[in-house]
Design a protein around this motif. Structure first.
Motif, PDB file in Angstrom:
ATOM      1  N   HIS A  26       0.818  -1.216   0.000  1.00 45.51           N
ATOM      2  CA  HIS A  26       0.000   0.000   0.000  1.00 45.51           C
ATOM      3  C   HIS A  26       0.850   1.264   0.000  1.00 45.51           C
ATOM      4  O   HIS A  26       0.495   2.247  -0.663  1.00 45.51           O
ATOM      5  CB  HIS A  26      -0.960  -0.006   1.190  1.00 45.51           C
ATOM      6  CG  HIS A  26      -2.182  -0.794   0.933  1.00 45.51           C
ATOM      7  ND1 HIS A  26      -3.419  -0.218   0.791  1.00 45.51           N
ATOM      8  CD2 HIS A  26      -2.369  -2.116   0.759  1.00 45.51           C
ATOM      9  CE1 HIS A  26      -4.314  -1.159   0.544  1.00 45.51           C
ATOM     10  NE2 HIS A  26      -3.692  -2.323   0.522  1.00 45.51           N
ATOM     11  N   GLY A  27       1.950   1.259   0.729  1.00 38.96           N
ATOM     12  CA  GLY A  27       2.785   2.457   0.803  1.00 38.96           C
ATOM     13  C   GLY A  27       3.697   2.619  -0.394  1.00 38.96           C
ATOM     14  O   GLY A  27       3.726   3.671  -1.033  1.00 38.96           O
ATOM     15  N   LYS A  31       0.632   3.787  -3.220  1.00 38.48           N
ATOM     16  CA  LYS A  31       0.700   5.239  -3.028  1.00 38.48           C
ATOM     17  C   LYS A  31       1.901   5.863  -3.724  1.00 38.48           C
ATOM     18  O   LYS A  31       1.762   6.830  -4.461  1.00 38.48           O
ATOM     19  CB  LYS A  31       0.695   5.575  -1.541  1.00 38.48           C
ATOM     20  CG  LYS A  31      -0.651   5.315  -0.889  1.00 38.48           C
ATOM     21  CD  LYS A  31      -0.642   5.695   0.565  1.00 38.48           C
ATOM     22  CE  LYS A  31      -1.982   5.422   1.225  1.00 38.48           C
ATOM     23  NZ  LYS A  31      -2.223   3.992   1.432  1.00 38.48           N
ATOM     24  N   PHE A  35       0.465   6.289  -7.574  1.00 39.61           N
ATOM     25  CA  PHE A  35      -0.026   7.668  -7.515  1.00 39.61           C
ATOM     26  C   PHE A  35       1.096   8.684  -7.405  1.00 39.61           C
ATOM     27  O   PHE A  35       0.911   9.847  -7.728  1.00 39.61           O
ATOM     28  CB  PHE A  35      -0.999   7.838  -6.343  1.00 39.61           C
ATOM     29  CG  PHE A  35      -2.177   6.914  -6.413  1.00 39.61           C
ATOM     30  CD1 PHE A  35      -3.010   6.905  -7.522  1.00 39.61           C
ATOM     31  CD2 PHE A  35      -2.455   6.047  -5.373  1.00 39.61           C
ATOM     32  CE1 PHE A  35      -4.097   6.058  -7.594  1.00 39.61           C
ATOM     33  CE2 PHE A  35      -3.545   5.195  -5.435  1.00 39.61           C
ATOM     34  CZ  PHE A  35      -4.366   5.193  -6.549  1.00 39.61           C
ATOM     35  N   THR A  40      -0.390  11.463  -4.178  1.00 37.81           N
ATOM     36  CA  THR A  40      -0.913  11.076  -2.860  1.00 37.81           C
ATOM     37  C   THR A  40      -1.141  12.310  -1.999  1.00 37.81           C
ATOM     38  O   THR A  40      -2.180  12.440  -1.349  1.00 37.81           O
ATOM     39  CB  THR A  40       0.054  10.098  -2.164  1.00 37.81           C
ATOM     40  OG1 THR A  40       0.198   8.943  -2.997  1.00 37.81           O
ATOM     41  CG2 THR A  40      -0.460   9.685  -0.803  1.00 37.81           C
ATOM     42  N   GLY A  54      -0.156  12.997   3.483  1.00 38.90           N
ATOM     43  CA  GLY A  54       0.027  11.930   2.502  1.00 38.90           C
ATOM     44  C   GLY A  54       1.439  11.377   2.543  1.00 38.90           C
ATOM     45  O   GLY A  54       1.651  10.161   2.485  1.00 38.90           O
ATOM     46  N   ILE A  58       2.640   7.574   3.684  1.00 37.48           N
ATOM     47  CA  ILE A  58       3.532   6.737   2.867  1.00 37.48           C
ATOM     48  C   ILE A  58       4.711   6.257   3.701  1.00 37.48           C
ATOM     49  O   ILE A  58       5.038   5.064   3.710  1.00 37.48           O
ATOM     50  CB  ILE A  58       4.033   7.510   1.623  1.00 37.48           C
ATOM     51  CG1 ILE A  58       2.904   7.702   0.612  1.00 37.48           C
ATOM     52  CG2 ILE A  58       5.208   6.770   0.968  1.00 37.48           C
ATOM     53  CD1 ILE A  58       3.255   8.622  -0.544  1.00 37.48           C
TER      54      ILE A  58
END
Length: 143
Positions: A26-27, A31, A35, A40, A54, A58
């Motif tokens: 996810h990090g 993210k 992104f 993010t 954000g 992360i």
């Protein structure tokens, strides 16, 4: 010795490592990789949070994921990551319960929050840096 006593450390380790891998995904991948940092941060700003949050999320997800995989400060890291997942749960709350709805529902981040609390309660388990002794064991000296 009851079987649960002998398998619990391995179950805790499986939970800890799986959570660590999910946080890394996810990090780092979602993210940061998908992104980007700017994307993010822009998203966080668009939903009313300070954009710098954000970047903090992360960093928390990547560093927390690595710490969980290694079994480093497992109880504290698990508790420190709870606010990240509570924030995700709140962000998805208006979308409905199931995560397959548009924008993702809240059941996945809510469940993940519970698993972090369980991990904090049971500790690191097997194969963890937490299991290493901070001080050497006393050595018997022959007289």
């Amino acid at each position: 010795m009851p079987e649960t006593t002998t398998t619990t450390p391995y179950a805790a380790a499986l939970l800890r490592i799986a959570q660590g891998l999910m946080f890394l995904a996810h990090g780092a991948i979602l993210k940061l990789g998908t992104f980007g940092l700017a994307g993010t941060m822009g998203f966080f700003g668009s939903i009313g949070y300070p954009p710098v949050l954000g970047a903090v999320v992360i960093a928390a997800e990547i560093l927390g994921g690595l710490a969980l995989i290694a079994g480093f400060a497992t109880r504290w890291v698990s508790l420190a990551l709870v606010p990240v997942l509570l924030g995700a749960t709140l962000q998805h709350a208006g979308n409905g319960w199931l995560f397959n709805v548009a924008g993702g529902g809240w059941e996945f981040p809510a469940f993940w929050t519970v698993t972090l609390l369980v991990q904090a309660g049971i500790g690191a388990g097997a194969w963890a840096l937490d299991g290493r002794r901070a001080t050497p064991r006393p050595v018997a000296v022959a007289a």
